[in-house]
Design a protein around this motif. Structure first.
Motif, PDB file in Angstrom:
ATOM      1  N   GLN A   1       1.072  -1.233   0.095  1.00 33.24           N
ATOM      2  CA  GLN A   1       0.158  -0.268  -0.118  1.00 33.24           C
ATOM      3  C   GLN A   1       0.505   1.079  -0.222  1.00 33.24           C
TER       4      GLN A   1
ATOM      5  N   GLY B   1      -3.351  -0.781  -4.872  1.00 32.07           N
ATOM      6  CA  GLY B   1      -4.188  -0.624  -4.240  1.00 32.07           C
ATOM      7  C   GLY B   1      -5.081  -1.281  -5.364  1.00 32.07           C
ATOM      8  N   THR B   2      -6.365  -1.752  -5.761  1.00 35.59           N
ATOM      9  CA  THR B   2      -7.326  -2.188  -6.260  1.00 35.59           C
ATOM     10  C   THR B   2      -7.095  -1.903  -7.770  1.00 35.59           C
TER      11      THR B   2
ATOM     12  N   LEU C   1      -5.474  -5.534  -0.473  1.00 38.74           N
ATOM     13  CA  LEU C   1      -5.737  -4.412  -1.032  1.00 38.74           C
ATOM     14  C   LEU C   1      -6.747  -5.070  -2.411  1.00 38.74           C
TER      15      LEU C   1
END
Length: 488
Positions: A44, A49-50, A74
């Motif tokens: 992170q 991230g996503t 994540l």
């Protein structure tokens, strides 16, 4: 069940129970959760991230598992990278996958991609870390496998795929809380990830990770770590079965060994079990099907020479070229359907549409079913070569060979080998007025191809055989090669 939160559930239920270990570390469930949280926080902090893709170019080690689960927390996707790939092959996978981060242990760097040395990975989490993202449709793994054109394709597996495969797998090979898997296959294989990591962990068991398979130390590990099962390819079993007669290990902890990636000979499971006292459970599947679609029963009758029956929760048919289902005993293409079938090939809608039709995965493998539903594989409609469990596609090698100015055409085939199952042999036709130097071709392939893809021999011929429509006739080439070998 969603794997992103699996470490949390294990730590909550049995914090002191064993989780993952290798030759350097042995972690309880609580310690495993701490390391996963730390890995997620580190990713992170690096901007992951996503929807992002994290590439792991690592040998077998516990950090691979920390990063796998950390990325999933994540909402990120993991693409494993074979550590033996050349620089160009790695760059191609990173570019195709759109990876934002590459985790390495050997100093590899890649233009435009952030690199993290695995030894710098954080080991202590600050706080609970990111909350797991429970989206079953989110992509979990991006597994690269070559296509018939030789161009690697990214197999997209989402969390629903791996959840379904792990649940089905635990059922059919009867994995439970007391199981301890000895992982010996490389972790860039979906087989290693699913059968040797996800299945024992979701069942409440544990996994011991070996760096690589070594026949000299394998049974020492078995006696010391007391695993209940392991997963391997036919080459591994052939090597073990051929060990000197005075090798008599204590295998009492092992319930079975699973076998996949290529069909084993009908004799191998019989000889192996007679010598070592535990059975080989042979199965069959593809990366596109998340791991396996058939398996010989653990408790029921196992039929040597077959790859078992369809896994409950999946469907399997044998069809002709028009897609019509064939009768028992008739050879045709194997197709499978179920929640384990991939979402598709990344960025390749046409290839996806050819491979998945009405939910059915067309495998390109040829086989037949007997009256009891056991599948026997008789060949491959594709020209894929399987060497020691590694899939090799001839066109990639042929394309390298034809960059040599003396080579007019090249045809690469697989030939039977007692140790590896198959090895790569290259036939080359010289350009008029030139002479092919096999040593130069050997050096050329060494520069551009991983070791397992390189031909073991280069055979120079006046002309490569063609069929009636002018295409290279590989069946006749393989037949001629076999005839030449038998005449010696």
């Amino acid at each position: 069940m969603h794997f992103a939160s699996l470490p949390d559930r294990r730590a909550a239920s049995t914090p002191d129970g064993p989780a993952v270990a290798d030759g350097r570390h042995s972690l309880t469930n609580a310690q495993f959760l701490t390391r996963v949280r730390a890995a997620a926080r580190h990713l992170q902090d690096l901007g992951i991230g996503t929807g992002d893709v994290v590439a792991l170019k690592l040998r077998n080690r516990v950090e691979f598992v920390f990063l796998l689960f950390g990325a999933w927390r994540l909402g990120a996707t993991v693409t494993p990278v074979n550590p033996s790939l050349t620089e160009g092959e790695v760059a191609r996978q990173l570019h195709d996958s759109g990876a934002r981060l590459l985790v390495v242990e050997d100093g590899t760097t890649a233009a435009g991609v952030t690199t993290l040395a695995v030894d710098d990975l954080d080991g202590e989490a600050v706080g609970p870390g990111p909350t797991p993202q429970p989206d079953s449709t989110a992509p979990a793994l991006l597994i690269y496998t070559s296509g018939t054109t030789g161009v690697p394709k990214g197999v997209m597996l989402d969390h629903s795929n791996i959840d379904a495969m792990a649940a089905m797998g635990c059922q059919v090979i009867e994995t439970g809380q007391t199981d301890r898997c000895l992982l010996i296959l490389p972790l860039f294989h979906v087989n290693a990830i699913v059968i040797s990591v996800l299945m024992p962990l979701v069942a409440g068991g544990s996994v011991f990770i070996t760096d690589r398979f070594d026949p000299k130390t394998f049974f020492d590990l078995v006696e010391r770590e007391r695993p209940t099962y392991f997963s391997a390819v036919p080459t591994v079993y052939n090597i073990l079965e051929a060990l000197p007669a005075d090798v008599r290990p204590d295998t009492s902890s092992l319930r079975y060994g699973t076998c996949g990636a290529a069909p084993a000979s009908a004799e191998l499971p019989i000889r192996f079990e007679a010598r070592y006292g535990f059975p080989i459970i042979e199965g069959y599947g593809l990366s596109e099907g998340t791991c396996f679609s058939t398996v010989n029963p653990v408790a029921g009758p196992r039929r040597a020479g077959t790859v078992g029956v369809v896994v409950p929760g999946q469907e399997l048919r044998i069809v002709d070229e028009q897609g019509n289902e064939l009768a028992t005993g008739m050879d045709g293409e194997v197709i499978v359907r179920g929640p384990n079938v991939m979402r598709g090939y990344l960025g390749r809608p046409e290839d996806t549409a050819k491979t998945i039709v009405d939910g059915w995965l067309y495998t390109g493998d040829v086989g037949h079913l007997d009256a009891d539903g056991y599948l026997t594989l008789v060949g491959r409609s594709k020209d894929m070569i399987i060497r020691g469990g590694e899939n090799i596609y001839p066109k990639e090698i042929e394309d390298v060979l034809t960059t040599d100015p003396s080579v007019l055409e090249a045809a690469v085939i697989g030939v039977p080998d007692d140790r590896w199952g198959e090895v790569v042999v290259a036939y080359v036709q010289p350009r008029p007025g030139t002479t092919v130097d096999p040593e130069a071709l050997e050096a050329l392939t060494a520069r551009h191809l991983s070791g397992y893809k390189r031909p073991t021999s280069f055979l120079v011929v006046d002309a490569i055989p063609k069929n009636a429509v002018g295409k290279i006739d590989k069946p006749s080439l393989r037949a001629a090669h076999a005839a030449a070998l038998s005449s010696h």
